[in-house]
Design a protein around this motif. Structure first.
Motif, PDB file in Angstrom:
ATOM      1  N   GLY A 282      -6.298  -4.986   3.338  1.00  0.00           N
ATOM      2  CA  GLY A 282      -6.740  -3.710   2.792  1.00  0.00           C
ATOM      3  C   GLY A 282      -7.644  -3.006   3.771  1.00  0.00           C
ATOM      4  N   SER A 283      -8.370  -1.983   3.291  1.00  0.00           N
ATOM      5  CA  SER A 283      -9.195  -1.209   4.202  1.00  0.00           C
ATOM      6  C   SER A 283     -10.596  -1.787   4.350  1.00  0.00           C
ATOM      7  CB  SER A 283      -9.294   0.237   3.698  1.00  0.00           C
ATOM      8  OG  SER A 283     -10.056   0.294   2.512  1.00  0.00           O
ATOM      9  N   GLY A 284     -10.977  -2.725   3.492  1.00  0.00           N
ATOM     10  CA  GLY A 284     -12.301  -3.323   3.582  1.00  0.00           C
ATOM     11  C   GLY A 284     -12.223  -4.778   4.001  1.00  0.00           C
TER      12      GLY A 284
ATOM     13  N   GLU B 216     -11.235   0.426  -6.000  1.00  0.00           N
ATOM     14  CA  GLU B 216      -9.785   0.216  -6.045  1.00  0.00           C
ATOM     15  C   GLU B 216      -9.079   1.031  -4.959  1.00  0.00           C
ATOM     16  OE1 GLU B 216      -6.447   0.315  -9.596  1.00  0.00           O
ATOM     17  OE2 GLU B 216      -7.983   1.867  -9.560  1.00  0.00           O
ATOM     18  N   ILE B 217      -9.466   2.304  -4.804  1.00  0.00           N
ATOM     19  CA  ILE B 217      -8.835   3.174  -3.812  1.00  0.00           C
ATOM     20  C   ILE B 217      -9.168   2.695  -2.396  1.00  0.00           C
ATOM     21  CG2 ILE B 217      -8.754   5.502  -2.853  1.00  0.00           C
ATOM     22  CD1 ILE B 217      -7.337   5.329  -5.484  1.00  0.00           C
ATOM     23  N   TYR B 218     -10.436   2.366  -2.143  1.00  0.00           N
ATOM     24  CA  TYR B 218     -10.836   1.945  -0.800  1.00  0.00           C
ATOM     25  C   TYR B 218     -10.164   0.642  -0.374  1.00  0.00           C
ATOM     26  CZ  TYR B 218     -14.441   5.341   0.516  1.00  0.00           C
ATOM     27  OH  TYR B 218     -15.092   6.470   0.912  1.00  0.00           O
ATOM     28  N   ASN B 219      -9.786  -0.196  -1.326  1.00  0.00           N
ATOM     29  CA  ASN B 219      -9.117  -1.446  -0.988  1.00  0.00           C
ATOM     30  C   ASN B 219      -7.614  -1.281  -0.797  1.00  0.00           C
ATOM     31  OD1 ASN B 219     -10.911  -3.883  -0.820  1.00  0.00           O
ATOM     32  ND2 ASN B 219     -11.646  -3.058  -2.758  1.00  0.00           N
ATOM     33  N   THR B 220      -7.133  -0.032  -0.823  1.00  0.00           N
ATOM     34  CA  THR B 220      -5.722   0.243  -0.576  1.00  0.00           C
ATOM     35  C   THR B 220      -5.352  -0.169   0.848  1.00  0.00           C
ATOM     36  OG1 THR B 220      -5.778   2.139  -2.077  1.00  0.00           O
ATOM     37  CG2 THR B 220      -3.951   2.039  -0.501  1.00  0.00           C
ATOM     38  N   VAL B 221      -4.249  -0.881   0.967  1.00  0.00           N
ATOM     39  CA  VAL B 221      -3.768  -1.287   2.291  1.00  0.00           C
ATOM     40  C   VAL B 221      -3.450  -0.044   3.125  1.00  0.00           C
ATOM     41  CG1 VAL B 221      -1.895  -2.463   3.504  1.00  0.00           C
ATOM     42  CG2 VAL B 221      -2.891  -3.480   1.453  1.00  0.00           C
TER      43      VAL B 221
ATOM     44  N   THR C 271      -3.231   8.605  -7.084  1.00  0.00           N
ATOM     45  CA  THR C 271      -2.264   8.004  -6.163  1.00  0.00           C
ATOM     46  C   THR C 271      -0.848   8.175  -6.703  1.00  0.00           C
ATOM     47  OG1 THR C 271      -2.306   5.800  -7.179  1.00  0.00           O
ATOM     48  CG2 THR C 271      -3.968   6.270  -5.492  1.00  0.00           C
ATOM     49  N   HIS C 272       0.118   8.155  -5.766  1.00  0.00           N
ATOM     50  CA  HIS C 272       1.531   8.310  -6.150  1.00  0.00           C
ATOM     51  C   HIS C 272       2.411   7.553  -5.170  1.00  0.00           C
ATOM     52  CE1 HIS C 272       5.507  10.389  -6.141  1.00  0.00           C
ATOM     53  NE2 HIS C 272       5.331  10.301  -7.439  1.00  0.00           N
ATOM     54  N   SER C 273       3.410   6.830  -5.702  1.00  0.00           N
ATOM     55  CA  SER C 273       4.394   6.118  -4.884  1.00  0.00           C
ATOM     56  C   SER C 273       5.782   6.607  -5.250  1.00  0.00           C
ATOM     57  CB  SER C 273       4.310   4.607  -5.121  1.00  0.00           C
ATOM     58  OG  SER C 273       3.061   4.101  -4.689  1.00  0.00           O
ATOM     59  N   GLN C 274       6.561   7.005  -4.237  1.00  0.00           N
ATOM     60  CA  GLN C 274       7.906   7.516  -4.500  1.00  0.00           C
ATOM     61  C   GLN C 274       8.858   6.414  -4.947  1.00  0.00           C
ATOM     62  OE1 GLN C 274       9.688  10.027  -1.540  1.00  0.00           O
ATOM     63  NE2 GLN C 274       7.744  10.994  -1.003  1.00  0.00           N
TER      64      GLN C 274
ATOM     65  N   GLY D 150       2.940  -0.938   2.530  1.00  0.00           N
ATOM     66  CA  GLY D 150       2.741   0.502   2.687  1.00  0.00           C
ATOM     67  C   GLY D 150       1.505   1.010   1.973  1.00  0.00           C
ATOM     68  N   LYS D 151       1.369   2.326   2.001  1.00  0.00           N
ATOM     69  CA  LYS D 151       0.220   2.986   1.384  1.00  0.00           C
ATOM     70  C   LYS D 151       0.728   4.108   0.484  1.00  0.00           C
ATOM     71  CE  LYS D 151      -2.878   6.659   2.798  1.00  0.00           C
ATOM     72  NZ  LYS D 151      -1.923   7.631   2.239  1.00  0.00           N
ATOM     73  N   PRO D 152       0.199   4.237  -0.743  1.00  0.00           N
ATOM     74  CA  PRO D 152       0.619   5.345  -1.594  1.00  0.00           C
ATOM     75  C   PRO D 152       0.036   6.658  -1.083  1.00  0.00           C
ATOM     76  CG  PRO D 152      -1.185   4.155  -2.623  1.00  0.00           C
ATOM     77  CD  PRO D 152      -0.807   3.379  -1.384  1.00  0.00           C
ATOM     78  N   ALA D 153       0.625   7.760  -1.497  1.00  0.00           N
ATOM     79  CA  ALA D 153       0.029   9.068  -1.230  1.00  0.00           C
ATOM     80  C   ALA D 153      -1.199   9.212  -2.128  1.00  0.00           C
ATOM     81  CB  ALA D 153       1.037  10.170  -1.513  1.00  0.00           C
ATOM     82  N   ILE D 154      -2.259   9.814  -1.591  1.00  0.00           N
ATOM     83  CA  ILE D 154      -3.522   9.933  -2.327  1.00  0.00           C
ATOM     84  C   ILE D 154      -3.997  11.379  -2.289  1.00  0.00           C
ATOM     85  CG2 ILE D 154      -5.937   9.179  -2.450  1.00  0.00           C
ATOM     86  CD1 ILE D 154      -5.093   6.614  -0.979  1.00  0.00           C
TER      87      ILE D 154
END
Length: 501
Positions: free
Chosen positions: A186-188, A243-248, A353-356, A321-325
């Motif tokens: 993730g990002s942290g 939750e958002i900051y821990n997004t890969v 957030t959104h995932s296609q 991957g990463k969702p759109a934010i």
């Protein structure tokens, strides 16, 4: 945090069950494996009468063929079965409600056979699921054996995490973050390391306060960090931002660097901490009040914000991957200025957030809607399409146009610069209400004041055209973040050519 994570996982589980056509049922009996609930295509309740009394069993049935076979089994003198097909529909089944279903079995019909058949079909899927679960756990443990082994060697007394890094005490934050990025966590930092770092931080001074709580400058191993301390009533914002900051793959030079999150107890009260990089220059709002900027500096700041916004808005496809934010609360107070005079976007507590891949839109559970002064027309008149992710991105573009106006207003041209003023400073009160902003933006369709001097400067004139394309009343007519970034790069190229000539 444990309660919030449990509720979040429970909601996700219920949603998954609904999508898969599965029901959640009460489970009571020898086949329940100490679990009060189970999943299946139908729920059942049964009563068996013997010399010892009536015994009620409740549970799940899996598979259409088996369900039809079992549910069509006729009641007998000593056994009755009732099937149902709604959420937890067997929770109120009791012996008294099931006993009236008992009938006299034909003499030649072996009741024992039907009970054994029922037991076979009820216990069979349970045994298979148990074996699959055990195999999955063993597989995951083997897959992550190295990492788990390193984390288990953590010693809070020695402030060391052997194996993950040589020694926390000998590592800088940059080294820890570099390691976490390459390990795909993730990002942290990994969660256990986050707690270690959080509990070694000394708070030095309070550098800001807001509706969420306070921001402190802290120190870890001699390095400055920012500690955002949420009030207990803002637990949802803290959880969402964590939750958002821990997004890969969220980490980016124009997104505030996240390091750790922790729920800790200090001074006999619970505190919710979010630990990030510390920037001496503070927010863009604070910086512009103190310091006017040269044209090149202002352009670099605007471009860096656009780069961060492009990264947020872009979905990265793949298993990792990463969702759109979408940010939903973009403003100069939520943008920090680095020592290189570049910007990074912060405060993701209201992000969407959104995932296609599954067309999943996650708006979180935070009821706050942003800052009124920066709200787009469709938010103010409540016409926004809340089920459309692109609508949230267009709200960010509106707010970016206002941030661009703030930067331009503090940019020198011909030695002249205005004092800092917030957007719409001359049209609404200092703390505008929702209705104040709706009247100005939606009814009167006004926009921030553009001084005449801007039009005599080629760079500022180009920025005016750009910000106006972010302020269209019709959201779908606004530019995308990527188009804004490319336009700012062109403006910067023109500025450089002008300097050379």
């Amino acid at each position: 945090m444990g309660r919030c994570v449990f509720l979040f996982l429970l909601l996700q589980t219920l949603q998954t069950l609904a999508e898969d056509g599965q029901l959640l049922c009460v489970c009571e009996g020898s086949g329940c494996l100490n679990s009060p609930q189970c999943e299946g295509s139908q729920c059942y309740s049964s009563v068996a009468v013997s010399s010892h009394g009536a015994v009620v069993t409740r549970g799940c049935l899996q598979g259409s063929e088996k369900t039809r076979l079992i549910c069509s089994t006729a009641s007998s003198l000593s056994h009755a079965l009732l099937c149902c097909s709604s959420f937890m529909c067997n929770r109120n089944a009791t012996a008294s409600s099931l006993l009236p279903l008992l009938t006299t079995a034909p003499e030649e019909e072996p009741v024992r056979y039907r009970v054994e058949t029922l037991a076979l079909f009820v216990l069979g899927p349970v045994v298979i699921l148990t074996l699959l679960s055990v195999l999955s756990v063993l597989g995951c443990r083997r897959l992550h054996h190295g990492r788990l082994q390193r984390l288990q060697e953590f010693d809070p007394e020695q402030d060391a995490i052997d194996g993950l890094i040589t020694s926390v005490g000998d590592s800088t934050l940059a080294e820890l973050l570099d390691h976490s990025c390459t390990s795909g966590s993730g990002s942290g930092l990994p969660f256990l390391v986050q707690r270690t770092v959080a509990r070694q931080i000394s708070l030095m001074e309070c550098v800001g306060k807001g509706r969420y709580g306070e921001v402190w400058r802290g120190q870890w191993q001699g390095e400055n960090v920012a500690v955002k301390i949420f009030s207990s009533r803002d637990e949802r914002s803290w959880f969402r931002e964590t939750e958002i900051y821990n997004t890969v793959l969220l980490r980016h030079e124009n997104i505030l660097g996240f390091m750790a999150s922790d729920m800790t107890s200090r001074n006999s009260s619970t505190q919710l901490w979010l630990i990030t990089h510390y920037h001496d220059n503070g927010s863009l709002y604070d910086y512009l009040q103190r310091v006017p900027v040269e044209t090149g500096e202002g352009l670099a700041m605007a471009t860096s914000v656009a780069c961060g916004l492009v990264h947020l808005h872009t979905e990265i496809f793949g298993t990792e991957g990463k969702p759109a934010i979408a940010h939903r609360d973009l403003k100069s107070k939520n943008i920090l200025v680095t020592k290189e005079l570049r910007c990074c976007i912060a405060d993701l507590g209201l992000a969407v957030t959104h995932s296609q891949s599954d067309n999943q839109l996650d708006v979180g559970n935070n009821p706050k809607v942003g800052t009124k002064r920066y709200m787009a027309p469709e938010v103010l008149d409540e016409s926004i399409q809340t089920d459309c992710f692109d609508a949230y991105k267009r709200v960010d573009i509106w707010a970016f146009g206002l941030v661009l106006w703030e930067i331009a207003s503090r940019t020198y041209s011909n030695g002249i610069v205005e004092e800092y003023k917030p957007p719409f400073y001359d049209q609404v009160p200092n703390d505008p209400s929702f209705e104040d902003m709706r009247k100005v933006v939606c009814v009167e369709q006004q926009r921030p004041f553009i001084p005449n001097r801007w039009f005599s400067d080629p760079t500022l004139s180009a920025l005016v055209k750009l910000m106006k394309e972010c302020w269209y009343q019709n959201p779908s007519a606004r530019l995308t973040a990527l188009r804004i970034k490319k336009t700012l790069n062109k403006i910067h190229s023109s500025l450089e050519k002008g300097k050379k000539s």
